[in-house]
Scaffold this motif. Sequence first.
Motif, short mmCIF file in Angstrom:
data_model
loop_
_atom_site.label_atom_id
_atom_site.label_comp_id
_atom_site.label_asym_id
_atom_site.label_seq_id
_atom_site.Cartn_x
_atom_site.Cartn_y
_atom_site.Cartn_z
N LEU A 1 -17.21 -29.29 -9.96
CA LEU A 1 -16.05 -28.99 -9.13
C LEU A 1 -16.29 -27.84 -8.17
O LEU A 1 -15.60 -27.70 -7.17
CB LEU A 1 -14.84 -28.66 -10.00
CG LEU A 1 -14.18 -29.82 -10.72
CD1 LEU A 1 -13.07 -29.32 -11.62
CD2 LEU A 1 -13.64 -30.82 -9.73
N ARG A 2 -17.25 -26.97 -8.49
CA ARG A 2 -17.50 -25.79 -7.66
C ARG A 2 -18.04 -26.21 -6.30
O ARG A 2 -18.93 -27.04 -6.19
CB ARG A 2 -18.52 -24.90 -8.37
CG ARG A 2 -18.69 -23.55 -7.71
CD ARG A 2 -19.53 -22.65 -8.57
NE ARG A 2 -18.81 -22.34 -9.79
CZ ARG A 2 -19.39 -22.18 -10.97
NH1 ARG A 2 -20.68 -22.32 -11.09
NH2 ARG A 2 -18.67 -21.90 -12.02
N MET A 3 -17.47 -25.62 -5.27
CA MET A 3 -17.88 -25.95 -3.90
C MET A 3 -19.16 -25.20 -3.54
O MET A 3 -19.49 -24.20 -4.17
CB MET A 3 -16.77 -25.62 -2.92
CG MET A 3 -16.39 -24.18 -2.82
SD MET A 3 -15.04 -23.88 -1.69
CE MET A 3 -13.73 -24.76 -2.46
N PRO A 4 -19.87 -25.67 -2.52
CA PRO A 4 -21.07 -24.95 -2.07
C PRO A 4 -20.72 -23.55 -1.58
O PRO A 4 -19.60 -23.29 -1.14
CB PRO A 4 -21.60 -25.80 -0.92
CG PRO A 4 -20.93 -27.11 -1.04
CD PRO A 4 -19.67 -26.91 -1.78
N VAL B 1 -11.09 -26.82 3.83
CA VAL B 1 -10.56 -27.42 2.60
C VAL B 1 -10.64 -28.94 2.69
O VAL B 1 -10.99 -29.62 1.71
CB VAL B 1 -9.12 -26.95 2.35
CG1 VAL B 1 -8.45 -27.74 1.24
CG2 VAL B 1 -9.10 -25.47 1.99
N GLY B 2 -10.36 -29.50 3.86
CA GLY B 2 -10.49 -30.93 4.05
C GLY B 2 -11.92 -31.42 3.88
O GLY B 2 -12.16 -32.47 3.28
N ILE B 3 -12.88 -30.65 4.39
CA ILE B 3 -14.30 -30.99 4.21
C ILE B 3 -14.66 -30.98 2.73
O ILE B 3 -15.36 -31.87 2.25
CB ILE B 3 -15.19 -30.02 5.01
CG1 ILE B 3 -15.06 -30.30 6.50
CG2 ILE B 3 -16.65 -30.12 4.58
CD1 ILE B 3 -15.73 -29.25 7.38
N SER C 1 -16.23 -34.02 -1.80
CA SER C 1 -16.12 -34.22 -3.25
C SER C 1 -15.85 -35.68 -3.56
O SER C 1 -16.40 -36.23 -4.51
CB SER C 1 -15.02 -33.35 -3.83
OG SER C 1 -15.34 -32.00 -3.69
N ARG C 2 -15.01 -36.31 -2.77
CA ARG C 2 -14.73 -37.73 -2.97
C ARG C 2 -15.99 -38.57 -2.76
O ARG C 2 -16.22 -39.55 -3.46
CB ARG C 2 -13.65 -38.21 -2.01
CG ARG C 2 -12.31 -37.67 -2.27
CD ARG C 2 -11.54 -38.60 -3.12
NE ARG C 2 -10.21 -38.04 -3.33
CZ ARG C 2 -9.22 -38.74 -3.73
NH1 ARG C 2 -9.38 -40.01 -3.96
NH2 ARG C 2 -8.06 -38.18 -3.92
N GLY D 1 -18.12 -38.52 -5.73
CA GLY D 1 -17.54 -39.13 -6.92
C GLY D 1 -16.76 -38.17 -7.79
O GLY D 1 -16.38 -38.50 -8.91
N VAL D 2 -16.51 -36.98 -7.29
CA VAL D 2 -15.74 -35.99 -8.03
C VAL D 2 -14.38 -35.88 -7.36
O VAL D 2 -14.29 -35.76 -6.14
CB VAL D 2 -16.45 -34.61 -8.02
CG1 VAL D 2 -15.63 -33.57 -8.75
CG2 VAL D 2 -17.83 -34.71 -8.63
N LYS D 3 -13.34 -35.94 -8.17
CA LYS D 3 -11.99 -35.86 -7.61
C LYS D 3 -11.34 -34.56 -8.06
O LYS D 3 -10.81 -34.47 -9.17
CB LYS D 3 -11.16 -37.05 -8.07
CG LYS D 3 -9.79 -37.09 -7.48
CD LYS D 3 -9.02 -38.29 -7.97
CE LYS D 3 -7.62 -38.25 -7.43
NZ LYS D 3 -6.80 -39.30 -8.00
N PRO D 4 -11.38 -33.52 -7.21
CA PRO D 4 -10.73 -32.27 -7.59
C PRO D 4 -9.22 -32.43 -7.58
O PRO D 4 -8.66 -33.14 -6.75
CB PRO D 4 -11.19 -31.27 -6.53
CG PRO D 4 -11.68 -32.08 -5.41
CD PRO D 4 -12.05 -33.42 -5.93
N LYS D 5 -8.58 -31.75 -8.54
CA LYS D 5 -7.12 -31.84 -8.64
C LYS D 5 -6.48 -30.95 -7.58
O LYS D 5 -6.91 -29.84 -7.34
CB LYS D 5 -6.65 -31.40 -10.01
CG LYS D 5 -7.02 -32.35 -11.10
CD LYS D 5 -6.39 -31.95 -12.40
CE LYS D 5 -7.13 -30.78 -12.97
NZ LYS D 5 -6.69 -30.39 -14.28
#
Length: 160
Positions: free
Chosen positions: A31-34, A76-78, A83-84, A87-91
Motif C-alpha cells: 500500500l505504501r506509495m513510492p 493522489v489520482g496518480i 495502485s489499481r 492490482g492493489v486497491k487502497p481504501k
Amino acid sequence: MKKHEINISIDEAKSALKNIDKTEQDTNKYLRMPIWLNISISSSFGMGVFSWASTRHENLWMLGVIISSAVFFIAVGIYLYSSRLLGVKPKVLPTRKSELKFGLITAIFFGLVVALTKVVSAGELWWLSYVGSIFGAFAFAYFLHFFPSGDYRRGLNKNV
C-alpha cells in the motif's frame, strides 16, 4: 452435534502470530506509495499551508493555494490509478472503527496545523508560516509512509 475442540500448541500459536505480522507488514509495503510521490504530495500540502498562511487581503498567494491543490489532487489520482494497475486497491473510506478514529484524529490535527499557521502568522510572527508549512509537510509525509492502510494498529511494525 458435538463441537470438536482443536488444541493448538504454543509453537503453532506463535507461528500463526508471526504469519499475521508478516502479512500486515507485506500489506503496508504494497500500500505504501513510492517516495517521489510521497514527496510531491507532502510538499504540495506544505506549499498549500504556506500559501494559505501568506494570503492577506487580495494577493497572488491564493494562486499558490490553487496550484498546490491541483498538484496535490493530481498526485493522489496518480497514486490511486497506479495502485489499481498494480492490482492493489487502497481504501479511500474507513471500514473499521479504529480506521475512522485514526482518520478523524489526523483530520483534526492537520486542520489545526492549517488554522494555527494562518492565525499565528497573521501578526508580527510572519515567519511561523514557514515553520507551520514545513511541520505540516513532514508530518504528512510521515503519516503517508508509516500508516498507508489508515489504521494506527497496523502502522508501525517492527521491521518496516
